[in-house]
Structures are given as structure tokens and as C-alpha cells.
Scaffold this motif. Structure first.
Motif: not given
Length: 540
Positions: A109, A114-115
């Protein structure tokens, strides 16, 4: 600098992997069968930490349905190559017979929050993988190597192979670069490069009371690796009265001003039977590089309870009551996890300002059970909830549980007899530990009205657990059942005598419907109240 008290991540937070990116520190820890997978905590001063991500949160990354207790996600390694974060981890599918099925994956990532990518399968030759980014741009995948012919010691060494991020696969030759030392059970490898040396930090001695951190080095990444002259660099094995026991499985980080710290797992045993109800926790030690280009732990190898860190720890939040409501605005609080399934909508939802659990399989199922819980992070505490549940028979039950695994739990349930009369019944695996079977007859049930909400509470004071109940939301509670031995909610009693149980105690709510009709239990709130108690004195 001020002294900070270990552990820095209390409660079940084992196998720490630490990383610094600029001014920010991150620690990733194992979550085993608890979903979502991997906990990542953040700090700017090494003393105060907050949970920022559980990156393995969907089926394309992790599906642990059917994984036995203390399997699932083992020993993640978190790294950064200057452009993106990389996380490697194992999903263990079995561990208790002549073979271990250990599938290793990588996700990545650009942001710690995140994602994160879908899981990229790497290999299954062993567990505890890590990823090393060399300064020539090459990436190297390392994991312990298992050999089932070597039973009971199937730890064959540390395996190295190059990883190609373009084709997303291993390439080139592979080699067992380090067989370990006489401490045995070599695992948990991390590679570093400094002053022309490759350093290999491993865990040895098993994860119980002989655990240790071993350091070796080589001028060539392929070896041979020479062992530290004062190995192990960290261990409590020869210090049975040290406050931090089971010390091992570490990782190293440097501060911006050039200081070095080692994070490691440890346990704080209680009672004369040395039981770690809080599981394996993350601690930190100050270390230094000597003129011989070897790393040493300050005042080591026995870990220190108090450590000099850049920050001052604020423990007011640690002792604060946590009152969780379910208003639906932010979903389930991040303190909570559930077991195994990447499809949480099948076991719970937040609706009408309640946590609504859909009854699935019985407590202890390795496939699909509705159990939502948080870590026990104190030796003594109170927990409380109010539940609305209308069972029709003895195969439907819901309530409050102190839970370690299928072999070890205490569970006060609202259920019914065969005629549909509601009653309270305590389910416990205590009497038959370590077999993990509920002994019959169970505690005498207490008849309750067929209508109305029920308040359920439990109190743990050291090793003593007592359940209480009240009729209605505002009612006074009264004792139910006897005092139970809460100390069995521990690694040492988790269905294995040693080296086989790896999590920690949880407390939460559960609902089962083994009729298969999916009856729903509705919980208004959940309260976790830490208590300072004389039985919690563990410092020596």
C-alpha cells in the motif's frame, strides 16, 4: 529521557515488526484467528501508541474459516522501500500433526491506512516470512524452513530467495542460509544491512520460557553467518524472577538521532503456575552498536521493565473505563474483533443503536460463530452488557463471555429449556481442562422471565472470575454461579502445554443458534472497566 514502563502494547500483541518512516514509527503484530488480520500501531515517540490499521480486512487477503485455534495470521513483517509499504504474513491452516500448512502472502500500500492490495501468494515452505529491501534495489524473501522428517524439531533453518515485484513471484536460487544455534527452533527472521554487514535477527528457543533473540552476521547475503559472541542478545530464560518473561522474537529500529531500539514479545505471568492471561505483549529495549559492529541490548540480555524512550507515556487512557455504544455512525469500535470470517455481515450488524448478533455455530467453532470481543489488557476488570434475546429451546443461547479459545472459556448465556422457559446457564470448560470439554452436569440454571432485557456482568480479580445478572436495564445485579479460575484463560492452558497456544484472553458477547434458524441477540452497549487490584502486583 524519562523512563517508560513495559509493555508498550499491553495485552495480546505478539511478534512485533517495527518500522520508521520519517518521524513516524509503526509496529505490526500477529492476530492469529482474529479478524481483521494484523494490528498496526503508530507512534511518534516510541512510548505512546495508537491502532491505525488492520490491513487484512477482506476475503481477497484472508479467509480463516476452518483455521484451528492459534493458527491464522502468524508473525507479519512490515517494511517500506521508499515508495510504498509492504506487509508479509502467514495464514496457518494446521499446525498440530506431522505437517504444518503455512501459506505466505504479500500485500502492499502507498499509505499505512490503505487501501492494501489483494493478497499475493508467495510460498508455503515455512512460516514467519519477512521482506528485505537491499540498497541495490533487490528484494529478498526470508522465512523459516520446515522439514517434517525432523519431528519433533522440524525447524530446519532460514530460507532465502529473491522476490521480483514486477512479476510478483520468487525468482532465482534458494538457499538455507542459517541453521540456527543450540537454542533450537529457529524462526522469526529479519535481515538488515549496516557497515557492509548483513545482520540476521531470529527467534529461537520456542515461544515459551526459553524464548530468545539470536543475532548473526555475514559479509554476503548468502552467508555463511557467524553468531553473536554473546548470544542470545535477549532472553529471560535464565532469569525466572524477571518481570518480563518469554522474551524473544524481536525487530530493530533506529531513531532519527541515531539511537537503536529492539522491540520484542514478552509475557507477564501471574499465579504460582506462571500463567500469561494477557498473552504475549510487545515490549521495547534500548540497544547500542559496539565498536565490534555487534548490537547489544542495554543491561541485557534480560529485558528491562523500565526503558529510556524519547517520549513520556501517558497511561491515563489505559486505566480509563471504556463504554462502547452502537449508534451506527462509525461502525464497530476498533477495539473489537471477531473470529476467522471475512464476511462479518453474516454474524453481526449495527442496527437500531444495538449490536445485533445472528446466531450461528456453537462457541468454539472453527468455522462460523458469532462472537465479538476485545482484548483483556488488565489483570483485573469488570465487563457489562444488556441483552435482549428470546430463545425457544436449549440450542439457542447468547450472552457474555471471557474467552481464550475453544478449549478455554467462561460463558454466561440466556437460553431456554425444552419447554421454552427462559433461563440463565453458565457454560465453562474449566472442570475438564486441558481436554477442553464441557463437563456435565453444568451449573444449575436460573429461571428468568420470558420477556425483558437482562443485564449480564462479570468481574475478574486476578485469577478469580464471578458472574452477575440483573432483570432489566437499570436493575441491581446479583451473583450467579461459583467463583471460577480465570487464570486458565492463558497461553499455558490454551489446549497445549507449551509452544502451541499463542493468543490471549478476550472478553465480549456471543450468540449461537445450532438449530440453524439464525435467531438474533441484541446488545445495547458493552462496558470494560479496568480495576487496579492487589493481585496485579507483578513487578519484582
Amino acid at each position: 529521557m524519562p523512563l517508560v514502563r513495559n509493555p508498550i502494547l499491553p495485552g495480546f500483541n505478539p511478534d512485533p515488526s517495527i518500522l520508521r518512516v520519517g518521524e513516524n514509527y509503526y509496529i505490526a503484530t500477529s492476530t492469529f484467528e482474529w479478524f481483521p488480520g494484523v494490528q498496526i500501531h503508530h507512534s511518534t515517540d516510541l512510548a505512546n501508541w495508537s491502532l491505525v490499521a488492520r490491513p487484512l480486512n477482506r476475503k481477497a487477503q484472508l479467509d480463516m474459516r476452518g483455521d484451528p485455534d492459534s493458527c491464522g495470521v502468524w508473525a507479519p513483517c512490515l517494511t517500506h522501500d521508499g515508495e510504498r509499504f509492504w506487509l508479509v504474513y502467514t495464514d496457518v491452516k494446521q499446525k498440530d500433526n506431522s505437517f504444518k500448512d503455512t501459506h505466505n502472502y504479500i500485500v502492499h500500500s502507498e499509505s499505512i491506512e490503505g487501501p492494501w492490495s489483494d493478497g499475493i501468494y508467495v510460498n508455503s515452505s515455512g512460516f514467519d516470512p519477512s521482506l528485505f529491501h537491499d540498497n541495490d534495489g533487490k528484494k529478498w524473501f526470508i522465512n523459516m524452513l520446515q522439514d517434517h522428517r525432523r519431528r519433533p524439531r522440524f525447524f530446519a533453518g532460514i530460507r532465502l530467495q529473491q522476490w521480483d515485484p514486477i512479476t510478483e513471484r520468487l525468482i532465482g536460487p534458494t538457499k538455507n542460509i542459517f541453521a540456527g544455534t543450540k537454542l533450537d527452533l529457529v524462526e522469526g527472521p529479519h535481515l538488515y544491512k549496516r557497515n557492509g554487514w548483513y545482520y540476521l535477527l531470529t527467534a529461537e528457543g520456542g515461544t515459551a520460557y526459553d524464548h530468545a533473540c539470536t543475532l548473526a552476521r555475514s559479509r554476503d547475503i548468502w552467508g555463511p553467518y557467524e553468531v553473536h559472541p554473546q548470544n542470545p542478545i535477549l532472553s529471560s530464560a535464565n532469569a525466572p524472577f524477571a518481570a518480563l518473561q518469554r522474551a524473544g522474537h524481536g525487530d530493530i529500529v533506529d531513531t532519527p538521532d541515531g539511537k537503536t531500539y529492539l522491540v520484542h514479545l514478552s509475557g507477564r505471568p501471574t499465579t504460582q503456575r506462571r500463567r500469561c492471561v494477557l498473552g504475549r505483549e510487545t515490549a521495547i529495549q534500548e540497544a547500542y552498536w559496539s565498536e565490534d559492529d555487534w548490537l547489544y541490548v542495554k543491561n541485557g540480555p534480560v529485558p528491562s521493565l523500565h526503558v529510556d524512550l524519547p517520549g513520556t507515556h501517558d497511561d491515563s487512557n489505559y486505566w480509563a473505563e471504556k463504554h462502547y455504544t452502537f449508534d451506527g455512525t462509525n461502525g464497530l469500535h476498533s477495539d473489537f474483533q471477531w473470529l476467522r470470517t471475512p464476511e462479518p455481515e453474516r454474524i453481526f450488524q449495527i442496527k437500531d443503536r444495538q449490536l445485533q448478533l445472528t446466531g450461528r455455530e456453537s462457541i468454539g467453532s472453527w468455522f462460523e460463530q458469532s462472537l465479538v470481543a476485545r482484548r483483556q489488557t488488565h489483570f483485573s476488570y469488570d465487563a457489562e452488557t444488556v441483552v435482549d434475546f428470546s430463545p425457544t429451546d436449549e440450542r439457542e443461547f447468547a450472552g457474555l463471555t471471557a474467552y481464550y479459545c475453544r478449549y478455554n472459556y467462561f460463558y454466561i448465556t440466556i437460553t431456554a429449556d425444552s419447554d421454552g422457559q427462559r433461563e440463565l446457564l453458565i457454560l465453562s470448560s474449566e472442570a475438564s481442562w486441558p481436554e477442553g470439554k464441557m463437563s456435565l452436569p453444568l451449573s444449575d440454571p436460573v429461571k428468568i422471565p420470558n420477556d425483558g432485557k437482562i443485564k449480564l456482568t462479570l468481574s475478574i480479580r486476578g485469577k478469580q472470575l464471578q458472574f452477575y445478572y440483573g432483570l432489566g436495564e437499570q436493575s441491581e445485579v446479583q451473583e450467579i454461579g461459583r467463583i471460577y479460575d480465570a487464570s486458565i484463560l492463558c497461553d499455558e492452558c490454551g489446549g497445549h502445554q507449551a509452544h502451541g497456544s499463542f493468543t490471549g484472553a478476550f472478553v465480549g458477547v456471543a450468540c449461537s443458534d445450532i438449530n440453524g434458524t439464525g435467531r438474533v441477540a441484541k446488545f445495547d452497549y458493552f462496558t470494560y472497566r479496568p480495576v487496579e487490584h492487589e493481585s496485579d502486583r507483578y513487578e519484582v
